[in-house]
Design a protein around this motif. Sequence first.
Motif, short mmCIF file in Angstrom:
data_model
loop_
_atom_site.label_atom_id
_atom_site.label_comp_id
_atom_site.label_asym_id
_atom_site.label_seq_id
_atom_site.Cartn_x
_atom_site.Cartn_y
_atom_site.Cartn_z
N LEU A 1 0.83 -1.20 0.00
CA LEU A 1 0.00 0.00 0.00
C LEU A 1 0.87 1.25 0.00
CD1 LEU A 1 -2.74 -0.90 2.64
CD2 LEU A 1 -2.96 -0.94 0.16
N GLY A 2 0.55 2.18 -0.89
CA GLY A 2 1.14 3.49 -0.82
C GLY A 2 0.35 4.34 0.17
N PRO A 3 0.87 5.51 0.53
CA PRO A 3 0.16 6.36 1.50
C PRO A 3 -1.26 6.71 1.07
CG PRO A 3 2.41 7.13 1.21
CD PRO A 3 2.18 6.06 0.19
N ASP A 4 -1.47 7.03 -0.20
CA ASP A 4 -2.81 7.38 -0.66
C ASP A 4 -3.76 6.19 -0.55
OD1 ASP A 4 -2.00 9.93 -1.22
OD2 ASP A 4 -1.66 9.57 -3.35
N GLN A 5 -3.28 5.00 -0.92
CA GLN A 5 -4.11 3.81 -0.80
C GLN A 5 -4.44 3.51 0.65
OE1 GLN A 5 -1.17 1.43 -2.99
NE2 GLN A 5 -2.78 0.88 -4.45
N ALA A 6 -3.47 3.69 1.53
CA ALA A 6 -3.70 3.44 2.94
C ALA A 6 -4.76 4.39 3.51
CB ALA A 6 -2.39 3.59 3.73
N LEU A 7 -4.68 5.65 3.11
CA LEU A 7 -5.68 6.62 3.58
C LEU A 7 -7.08 6.27 3.07
CD1 LEU A 7 -3.78 10.01 3.20
CD2 LEU A 7 -4.46 8.90 5.34
N ALA A 8 -7.17 5.86 1.81
CA ALA A 8 -8.47 5.49 1.24
C ALA A 8 -9.04 4.27 1.95
CB ALA A 8 -8.33 5.22 -0.25
N LEU A 9 -8.18 3.28 2.21
CA LEU A 9 -8.64 2.07 2.89
C LEU A 9 -9.07 2.37 4.32
CD1 LEU A 9 -9.05 -0.98 2.88
CD2 LEU A 9 -6.62 -1.25 3.46
N LYS A 10 -8.30 3.22 5.00
CA LYS A 10 -8.66 3.59 6.38
C LYS A 10 -9.99 4.31 6.42
CE LYS A 10 -6.98 6.04 10.48
NZ LYS A 10 -8.22 6.83 10.66
N ALA A 11 -10.23 5.20 5.44
CA ALA A 11 -11.50 5.92 5.40
C ALA A 11 -12.66 4.95 5.20
CB ALA A 11 -11.47 6.95 4.26
N GLU A 12 -12.47 3.94 4.34
CA GLU A 12 -13.52 2.94 4.12
C GLU A 12 -13.78 2.14 5.40
OE1 GLU A 12 -15.50 2.24 1.54
OE2 GLU A 12 -14.74 4.01 0.50
N LEU A 13 -12.71 1.75 6.09
CA LEU A 13 -12.87 0.98 7.33
C LEU A 13 -13.54 1.81 8.41
CD1 LEU A 13 -9.44 -0.89 7.45
CD2 LEU A 13 -11.67 -1.90 7.01
N ASP A 14 -13.17 3.09 8.48
CA ASP A 14 -13.81 3.97 9.47
C ASP A 14 -15.32 4.08 9.22
OD1 ASP A 14 -11.47 4.43 10.81
OD2 ASP A 14 -11.02 6.32 9.78
N ARG A 15 -15.68 4.19 7.93
CA ARG A 15 -17.12 4.25 7.60
C ARG A 15 -17.81 2.94 7.92
NH1 ARG A 15 -15.44 7.67 3.29
NH2 ARG A 15 -15.11 5.90 1.90
N ALA A 16 -17.13 1.84 7.66
CA ALA A 16 -17.72 0.52 7.93
C ALA A 16 -17.93 0.30 9.42
CB ALA A 16 -16.83 -0.57 7.35
N ARG A 17 -17.00 0.79 10.21
CA ARG A 17 -17.11 0.59 11.67
C ARG A 17 -18.35 1.28 12.24
NH1 ARG A 17 -12.25 -0.88 14.53
NH2 ARG A 17 -13.02 0.32 16.30
N GLU A 18 -18.78 2.36 11.59
CA GLU A 18 -19.96 3.07 12.08
C GLU A 18 -21.22 2.21 11.99
OE1 GLU A 18 -20.20 6.61 9.82
OE2 GLU A 18 -18.34 7.49 10.61
#
Length: 692
Positions: free
Chosen positions: A644-661
Amino acid sequence: MSDSDDDEDDDVNAAGAHSIVRAVQRVNASQAPGSQGAAGSGDGVASGVLRLELRDYMEDEELVAGFMGDGDWQLYPWQAECLSLEGVLAGRNLVYSAPTSGGKSLVAEALAVRRLLQTGRTALVVLPYRALCEQKVAHFDRVLGGRWPVKELYGQHGGLDIQGVGVVVCTIEKAHALVQRMLEDDSLHNLGCVVVDELHMVGDEHRGNLLECMLTKIRFKTAKVQEERATAAAAATASQQGTAGASGAGAARSPGSSGGPGLSSPMLSSQAVAGSRSEYEQQVQIIGMSATLPNVGVVARWLDAALYETDYRPVPLAHYVAVGRELFGEDGAVARTLDAPPTWPDMDARDHEKRAGAVAAWLCHETVQGGHSVLMFCNSKNGCQNEARLLAERLDVPERPGPLCEEAARDGAASNREWAVAELRGLSHVNKSAQDLLLQVVPKGVAFHHADLTSEQRSLVERAFACGAVSILAATSTLAAGVNLPVRRVVFRQNYIGTKDCPLDATRYRQMAGRAGRAGIDSQGEAILLGNLTNNLALIREPPAPIHSCLREPDRDHPGRLGMRRIILEAVAVNAVSTTADVERFVKCTLLNASSPDFDTVVKSTQAALQQLFHHRFITWRKPDNVWEVLPLGRASAGTGSVLGPDQALALKAELDRAREGLNLECDLHLLYLVTPLPGPGDKLTNEQWKT
């Protein structure tokens, strides 16, 4: 090579104003055996005469026999000169450029095995495609003869533990992960050398970033160790001189007590020594090669390497464009007219695609009827399969003359083709749809090769083509690099990859065309493009483009670039760099620095990367120690094995944060459980599957 290259090589700008020791040789195709180039003599030159026996460069008869096989051959003069460059046999970095089929691989392989023999440390061989890896593993197994293990590290093969391994053969992605792990474990010293085939891939926008990151980290770590040793040796010398002064001028000096100066630049000069040991003994030797590297001098400066260039090709390669019945040479004149009969289907069709298909079929026909083989490059996987089907239906493809291959003789087959068909039917891991078609076309002497085939299918197709059972092979561009197959003629069914908006460039064209006329297999080679005369002649004549650092900042034409963010994050994540001084020394080891007109450009890019990584909580600045430190997000993104590059990591983290809600989780492991595929009824996961 043009004389203009000298200006670029000798222009040591502010970014590359380091102490560089290198030699440049240029040898043309008319070089007489035994003649010597312009540079001074090295380890392989005695009394002005080149030594062309492999044993002169590797004092181990068993390993020499492994390379020689059943043959009795000598090195090309250019190979001997390259091996003889000052310091290369002792471990100095080497970058060299030679045409396809010029014998590049042997130089690197001989140096890698010699380094393994000298140091006992693992040789890492980095290749761009799995097909090359499979072939190279089998080759090193034969050469080493079981004295050292050869490890596969590509696809689903192998883990990152290389203890006790002689040679590791891997793809770019796996090599990047391995070096990252070794930096994390502080075990990079267990590598003796790193061989990078197709070094021009460092300029590839998609995979070049990983290759540049890996080589930069090796350069930095090696230079840091050299600097520490030189500094320690200098301190020991100063201490001893003080002792000598106190005890009198006649005090004896211990052997190996004098050390070279501690240099602040990561690019240490060859005068930096530590005691009586070779200056290259402890470093990880980098050996890089390519056939299409016009700015090879910049790359050599980046890697602080000896430099060698030659345009010698032992098997001549001619380039043509086929338009209807006429074959045009590089000069644009008609070289000859194809003598296809008037009854040859669609040869004179008004429809361009039908006519091109008829021309391709005739070019294949006349080649196989002469007892030779054809490699046809197609723009897609479906295109490969369709061409193979049509050619098998249309042509009578005789089996190429030659003895039974070892496997056919062992199995008691009447012919190589009979063996290939039986072997194909017995494969256990296959792509079912592709397998059905292979079973239709291979009995007729035709096959196809692309990434959707399993490794078993690809290996069988390559062996069938090599032994003469198959004489027409339709393939995608993944077969363009390094796989040594007996190809007399390369036919380009299209001059683009995938769709027309992705045309072949000069670099890729030369890699693909270079499959024709392989040394030791054919006496000549031909590369033939179909279609538009003007466009295809321009492609043939166009020189390869210079490579550029993938660490440059993104722009309109290259929006996918990561700049310095990924490489800085990875270096901090494994504690390779922490202080501001570390960061400065580290970025000086990049290709970006070696190719930039001034260091200020690199500094600005580095500062921007640090600010972005800090802002997004990948790293932090820890006071009062004043060091950079990785945070959990950065470790997850840049840790061992992560792609994962930094941009990919940020995108994946944002998706996981939304999923956790929207998920009710007992803990973070609950989320891992939800995304882990479970075995079916009766299935049982092995330990290796759990590890991966």
